[in-house]
Motif scaffolding. Structure first.
Motif, PDB file in Angstrom:
ATOM      1  N   ASN A  35       0.871  -1.178   0.000  1.00 16.91           N
ATOM      2  CA  ASN A  35       0.000   0.000   0.000  1.00 16.91           C
ATOM      3  C   ASN A  35       0.918   1.241   0.000  1.00 16.91           C
ATOM      4  N   HIS A  36       0.680   2.150  -0.924  1.00 17.94           N
ATOM      5  CA  HIS A  36       1.525   3.336  -1.059  1.00 17.94           C
ATOM      6  C   HIS A  36       1.620   4.143   0.241  1.00 17.94           C
ATOM      7  N   LEU A  37       0.517   4.226   0.974  1.00 16.00           N
ATOM      8  CA  LEU A  37       0.483   5.022   2.203  1.00 16.00           C
ATOM      9  C   LEU A  37       1.361   4.375   3.281  1.00 16.00           C
ATOM     10  N   GLY A  57       3.812   2.398   2.574  1.00 21.84           N
ATOM     11  CA  GLY A  57       5.160   2.569   2.036  1.00 21.84           C
ATOM     12  C   GLY A  57       5.785   3.876   2.492  1.00 21.84           C
ATOM     13  N   HIS A  58       5.029   4.971   2.439  1.00 23.12           N
ATOM     14  CA  HIS A  58       5.570   6.270   2.865  1.00 23.12           C
ATOM     15  C   HIS A  58       6.129   6.186   4.284  1.00 23.12           C
ATOM     16  N   PHE A  59       5.363   5.557   5.197  1.00 25.65           N
ATOM     17  CA  PHE A  59       5.817   5.463   6.591  1.00 25.65           C
ATOM     18  C   PHE A  59       7.126   4.670   6.702  1.00 25.65           C
ATOM     19  N   VAL A  76       1.730  13.149   5.404  1.00 21.61           N
ATOM     20  CA  VAL A  76       1.346  14.411   4.758  1.00 21.61           C
ATOM     21  C   VAL A  76       1.931  14.453   3.350  1.00 21.61           C
ATOM     22  N   SER A  77       1.051  14.250   2.363  1.00 17.27           N
ATOM     23  CA  SER A  77       1.536  14.228   0.982  1.00 17.27           C
ATOM     24  C   SER A  77       0.604  15.056   0.112  1.00 17.27           C
ATOM     25  N   GLY A  78       0.787  14.927  -1.208  1.00 12.30           N
ATOM     26  CA  GLY A  78      -0.055  15.686  -2.128  1.00 12.30           C
ATOM     27  C   GLY A  78      -1.487  15.157  -2.138  1.00 12.30           C
ATOM     28  N   GLY A  79      -1.656  13.882  -1.815  1.00 14.11           N
ATOM     29  CA  GLY A  79      -2.983  13.279  -1.878  1.00 14.11           C
ATOM     30  C   GLY A  79      -3.550  12.907  -0.523  1.00 14.11           C
ATOM     31  N   ALA A  95      -2.814  18.250   2.878  1.00 14.05           N
ATOM     32  CA  ALA A  95      -1.910  19.356   3.230  1.00 14.05           C
ATOM     33  C   ALA A  95      -1.056  19.771   2.023  1.00 14.05           C
ATOM     34  N   GLY A  96      -0.505  18.781   1.321  1.00 15.82           N
ATOM     35  CA  GLY A  96       0.332  19.094   0.141  1.00 15.82           C
ATOM     36  C   GLY A  96      -0.491  19.759  -0.953  1.00 15.82           C
ATOM     37  N   GLU A  97      -1.724  19.284  -1.097  1.00 14.42           N
ATOM     38  CA  GLU A  97      -2.628  19.852  -2.103  1.00 14.42           C
ATOM     39  C   GLU A  97      -2.906  21.320  -1.771  1.00 14.42           C
ATOM     40  N   CYS A  98      -3.066  21.611  -0.467  1.00 14.71           N
ATOM     41  CA  CYS A  98      -3.317  22.984  -0.025  1.00 14.71           C
ATOM     42  C   CYS A  98      -2.097  23.858  -0.334  1.00 14.71           C
ATOM     43  N   PHE A  99      -0.890  23.343  -0.047  1.00 17.72           N
ATOM     44  CA  PHE A  99       0.328  24.073  -0.407  1.00 17.72           C
ATOM     45  C   PHE A  99       0.333  24.347  -1.922  1.00 17.72           C
ATOM     46  N   ASP A 100       0.023  23.303  -2.708  1.00 17.75           N
ATOM     47  CA  ASP A 100       0.085  23.435  -4.173  1.00 17.75           C
ATOM     48  C   ASP A 100      -0.952  24.424  -4.704  1.00 17.75           C
ATOM     49  N   PRO A 139       5.431  21.629  -8.341  1.00 16.90           N
ATOM     50  CA  PRO A 139       4.688  21.545  -7.087  1.00 16.90           C
ATOM     51  C   PRO A 139       5.032  22.735  -6.185  1.00 16.90           C
ATOM     52  N   GLY A 140       4.013  23.324  -5.595  1.00 16.25           N
ATOM     53  CA  GLY A 140       4.177  24.601  -4.910  1.00 16.25           C
ATOM     54  C   GLY A 140       4.707  24.533  -3.491  1.00 16.25           C
ATOM     55  N   GLY A 141       4.605  23.347  -2.839  1.00 17.21           N
ATOM     56  CA  GLY A 141       5.020  23.241  -1.434  1.00 17.21           C
ATOM     57  C   GLY A 141       6.431  23.775  -1.193  1.00 17.21           C
ATOM     58  N   PRO A 142       7.425  23.216  -1.914  1.00 16.36           N
ATOM     59  CA  PRO A 142       8.795  23.674  -1.667  1.00 16.36           C
ATOM     60  C   PRO A 142       8.978  25.154  -1.996  1.00 16.36           C
ATOM     61  N   LYS A 143       8.218  25.659  -2.982  1.00 14.38           N
ATOM     62  CA  LYS A 143       8.375  27.074  -3.367  1.00 14.38           C
ATOM     63  C   LYS A 143       7.795  28.006  -2.304  1.00 14.38           C
ATOM     64  N   ILE A 144       6.629  27.637  -1.769  1.00 13.47           N
ATOM     65  CA  ILE A 144       6.039  28.431  -0.670  1.00 13.47           C
ATOM     66  C   ILE A 144       6.995  28.442   0.515  1.00 13.47           C
ATOM     67  N   SER A 145       7.532  27.265   0.808  1.00 14.84           N
ATOM     68  CA  SER A 145       8.414  27.117   1.957  1.00 14.84           C
ATOM     69  C   SER A 145       9.656  28.008   1.811  1.00 14.84           C
ATOM     70  N   LYS A 146      10.192  28.080   0.583  1.00 15.84           N
ATOM     71  CA  LYS A 146      11.393  28.894   0.340  1.00 15.84           C
ATOM     72  C   LYS A 146      11.064  30.387   0.508  1.00 15.84           C
ATOM     73  N   ALA A 166       6.597  16.125   4.604  1.00 17.78           N
ATOM     74  CA  ALA A 166       7.522  15.863   5.720  1.00 17.78           C
ATOM     75  C   ALA A 166       8.885  16.505   5.450  1.00 17.78           C
ATOM     76  N   SER A 167       9.138  16.889   4.194  1.00 20.98           N
ATOM     77  CA  SER A 167      10.422  17.576   3.925  1.00 20.98           C
ATOM     78  C   SER A 167      10.303  19.071   4.216  1.00 20.98           C
ATOM     79  N   ASN A 168       9.153  19.506   4.732  1.00 19.13           N
ATOM     80  CA  ASN A 168       8.981  20.913   5.129  1.00 19.13           C
ATOM     81  C   ASN A 168       9.685  21.146   6.477  1.00 19.13           C
TER      82      ASN A 168
HETATM   83  O1  KG4 Z   1       4.487  12.248  -1.170  1.00 18.81           O
HETATM   84  P1  KG4 Z   1       4.513  13.042  -2.409  1.00 18.81           P
HETATM   85  O2  KG4 Z   1       5.759  13.041  -3.237  1.00 18.81           O
HETATM   86  O3  KG4 Z   1       3.396  12.615  -3.398  1.00 18.81           O
HETATM   87  C1  KG4 Z   1       2.170  12.111  -3.046  1.00 18.81           C
HETATM   88  O4  KG4 Z   1       2.066  10.899  -2.767  1.00 18.81           O
HETATM   89  O5  KG4 Z   1       1.230  12.945  -3.040  1.00 18.81           O
HETATM   90  O6  KG4 Z   1       4.117  14.546  -1.967  1.00 18.81           O
HETATM   91  C2  KG4 Z   1       4.085  15.603  -2.859  1.00 18.81           C
HETATM   92  C3  KG4 Z   1       3.586  16.831  -2.112  1.00 18.81           C
HETATM   93  C4  KG4 Z   1       3.301  18.024  -3.030  1.00 18.81           C
HETATM   94  O7  KG4 Z   1       2.030  18.526  -2.702  1.00 18.81           O
HETATM   95  C5  KG4 Z   1       4.407  19.012  -2.659  1.00 18.81           C
HETATM   96  O8  KG4 Z   1       4.025  20.367  -2.845  1.00 18.81           O
HETATM   97  C6  KG4 Z   1       4.632  18.701  -1.214  1.00 18.81           C
HETATM   98  O9  KG4 Z   1       4.563  17.283  -1.147  1.00 18.81           O
HETATM   99  N1  KG4 Z   1       5.953  19.141  -0.724  1.00 18.81           N
HETATM  100  C7  KG4 Z   1       6.118  20.119   0.198  1.00 18.81           C
HETATM  101  C8  KG4 Z   1       7.520  20.286   0.373  1.00 18.81           C
HETATM  102  N2  KG4 Z   1       8.147  19.397  -0.449  1.00 18.81           N
HETATM  103  C9  KG4 Z   1       7.168  18.703  -1.110  1.00 18.81           C
HETATM  104  N3  KG4 Z   1       5.223  20.862   0.883  1.00 18.81           N
HETATM  105  C10 KG4 Z   1       5.691  21.780   1.751  1.00 18.81           C
HETATM  106  N4  KG4 Z   1       7.004  22.005   1.963  1.00 18.81           N
HETATM  107  C11 KG4 Z   1       7.950  21.296   1.311  1.00 18.81           C
HETATM  108  N5  KG4 Z   1       9.243  21.528   1.541  1.00 18.81           N
END
Ligand code: KG4
Ligand code: ZN
Length: 345
Positions: free
Chosen positions: A117-119, A121-123, A142-145, A169-174, A185-192, A282-284
């Protein structure tokens, strides 16, 4: 044991080979190779993932990526003990590429097939390396989905505590990044941008932060940002880079505040000594720093586990890592991709 892990749930195509000892609870797992092909450039051009396009790219690269993983690990297919593949949840076209490739290789190379299961797997990115979590443990995905809180009682034994009712949460960042005119993907850009902004500049909502459950809701935050951008304060004329940096910082802190509050609440309620975070968000750095700060501030005897950034986003290594603690499926050819696969508990 040596396991090949294959990951194709969204736009990434990952293949990795890991070595470990499944008889140990820690697994003592390490990476021999970890190869990733991404269609991120295409996504940046179109502002997001186009499912059909992602799958077409994956068909082209799946075999070269697996060959590269074997080459980098200096192994032949006969050296593998098993093949692991993500069978869901995710985009059906993308999942099919990985699942069908894994089934075929399992048959041709005569290797057991492990469905991950992908979820989950992440853990398991947290089980790569020497220092790994022990049970019971709270997991925040906490991922894009996905945005999920899970209580892990043992390998294969977990209880879903809660998750997002709308956007992840990732979707909200994006989505907020898109409103700010930042590429996907917008998460890393918002964070920067946030690093040089004032997080108190805009008072954004923290949906469900005080609810006693472990659910989340992020779509209202995105709407609040959209409304703000159209108000006089942030109207185009005054939409300077300083305003943009302040907005980015205010968005980031609003998302992080909710994630930290609920994760700490879960750790307190279930009296765990371990918290692990997983998924792209989680890389935030702010999320990780704030969790660390809160644990210290509340004098909780809790250890925090976060994978290195390269293992937070989708990759084949986390899929192979999870497979060390699972049994192979009886009839590999019957494995089906399941786009809606839930966390089984
Ligand atoms: O886990 P992942 O690679 O893919 C899914 O399974 O969804 O997560 C991607 C998500 C994207 O929404 C991306 O914007 C977010 O992770 N993300 C971040 C950061 N790096 C990636 N969000 C916030 N801060 C970051 N540094
Ligand atoms: Zn993922």
């Amino acid at each position: 044991m040596i396991i090949l892990g294959i990951e194709t749930t969204c736009d990434e195509t990952g293949a990795a080979i890991l070595e470990g000892d499944p008889s140990l609870r820690s697994g003592r797992i390490h990476i021999l190779s970890n190869v990733l092909a991404s269609s991120a450039l295409l996504q940046a051009k179109y502002g997001g993932v186009i499912p059909e396009q992602a799958a077409r790219e994956q068909i082209k690269v799946i075999i070269p990526v697996i060959e590269e993983a074997l080459q980098q690990a200096k192994l032949r297919p006969s050296d593998l003990d098993a093949i692991a593949v993500t069978h869901g949840p995710g985009l059906i076209g993308s999942l099919l590429v990985g699942v069908e490739a894994a089934k075929t290789l399992s048959l041709v190379w005569n290797k057991p097939l492990i469905a991950v299961n992908h979820l989950v797997g992440h853990f398991y990115a947290n089980w790569i390396g020497k220092d790994v979590p022990v049970f019971p443990c709270i997991g925040l995905l906490v991922s894009g989905g996905h945005t999920d809180l899970v209580l892990f009682k043992d390998h294969g034994k977990y209880q879903y505590l809660g998750g997002t009712r709308d956007d992840a949460a990732g979707e909200c960042f994006d989505k907020c990044a898109r409103l700010l005119g930042l590429p996907y993907p917008g998460g890393p850009k918002i964070s920067k941008l946030a690093q040089k902004g004032n997080p108190k500049a805009f008072d954004l909502p923290r949906p469900m932060i005080d609810s006693p459950d472990f659910d989340f809701s992020f779509s209202g935050l995105k709407t609040a940002v959209a409304n703000l951008i159209h108000t006089s304060e942030v109207r185009k004329s005054s939409y300077t880079s300083e305003v943009k940096r302040n907005l980015a910082a205010s968005i980031e802190v609003a998302i992080v505040d909710v994630l930290v509050k609920k994760t700490i609440l879960a750790a307190q309620k279930f009296r765990v000594k371990q918290i692990m975070v997983a998924g792209g968000v989680a890389s935030n750095q702010k999320l990780v720093n704030d969790l660390r700060f809160k644990i210290k501030d509340l004098r909780m005897n809790v250890q925090l586990y976060v994978p290195p950034p390269s293992l937070c986003t989708d990759n084949g290594a986390m899929i192979a890592a999870a497979a060390f603690f699972q049994k192979p499926i009886k009839d590999p050819l019957k494995l089906q991709a399941d786009p809606n696969l839930a966390l089984a508990y």
